[in-house]
Design a protein around this motif. Structure first.
Motif, PDB file in Angstrom:
ATOM      1  N   UNK A   1       0.832  -1.194   0.000  1.00  0.00           N
ATOM      2  CA  UNK A   1       0.000   0.000   0.000  1.00  0.00           C
ATOM      3  C   UNK A   1       0.871   1.250   0.000  1.00  0.00           C
ATOM      4  N   UNK A   2       0.471   2.246  -0.794  1.00  0.00           N
ATOM      5  CA  UNK A   2       1.189   3.507  -0.838  1.00  0.00           C
ATOM      6  C   UNK A   2       0.884   4.327   0.404  1.00  0.00           C
ATOM      7  N   UNK A   3       1.834   5.175   0.771  1.00  0.00           N
ATOM      8  CA  UNK A   3       1.654   6.052   1.923  1.00  0.00           C
ATOM      9  C   UNK A   3       0.605   7.116   1.621  1.00  0.00           C
TER      10      UNK A   3
ATOM     11  N   UNK B   1      -5.014  10.742   1.481  1.00  0.00           N
ATOM     12  CA  UNK B   1      -5.175   9.293   1.528  1.00  0.00           C
ATOM     13  C   UNK B   1      -4.177   8.663   0.566  1.00  0.00           C
ATOM     14  N   UNK B   2      -4.391   7.422   0.232  1.00  0.00           N
ATOM     15  CA  UNK B   2      -3.466   6.747  -0.691  1.00  0.00           C
ATOM     16  C   UNK B   2      -4.115   6.451  -2.047  1.00  0.00           C
TER      17      UNK B   2
END
Length: 110
Positions: A2-4, A23-24
């Motif tokens: 998951x991306x930051x 959000x991501x």
């Protein structure tokens, strides 16, 4: 993986609403960088060309979790038709040191 989470903005399809998120999902929403803008050219490539059309700015509930902002410079430059800001309490400016608005972001000698 998951991306930051990151802060970004999305311009509506009709170019009248600019929504800020934290959000991501930036890539999924074709999100725009929100700065800090240290180069006027970078800013013009984002939502500036539609600034005169934007009537509403929305700070999504997710934006309340963004506490890393250091600049809001040029965010609302030329928003002559802006009539509504929704969710302003979601904008945390505790660490913001620049809210400048000017056409040329470089300092000119006096």
């Amino acid at each position: 993986m998951m991306q930051a989470q990151e802060p970004y903005a999305v311009l509506s399809n009709d170019n009248t609403t600019l929504t800020f998120y934290y959000d991501n999902y930036k890539a999924d929403r074709n999100g725009l960088d929100i700065g800090p803008f240290d180069d006027a050219t970078k800013y013009r490539d984002l939502w500036d060309s539609h600034a005169g059309d934007i009537t509403t700015v929305v700070f999504d509930d997710s934006f309340a979790d963004c506490t890393t902002l250091t600049s809001t410079a040029s965010w609302f430059k030329n928003f002559h038709k802006l009539t509504s800001i929704v969710g302003i309490s979601n904008l945390k400016t505790d660490n913001v040191t620049s809210m400048l608005w000017r056409h040329n972001l470089r300092r000119e000698p006096h």
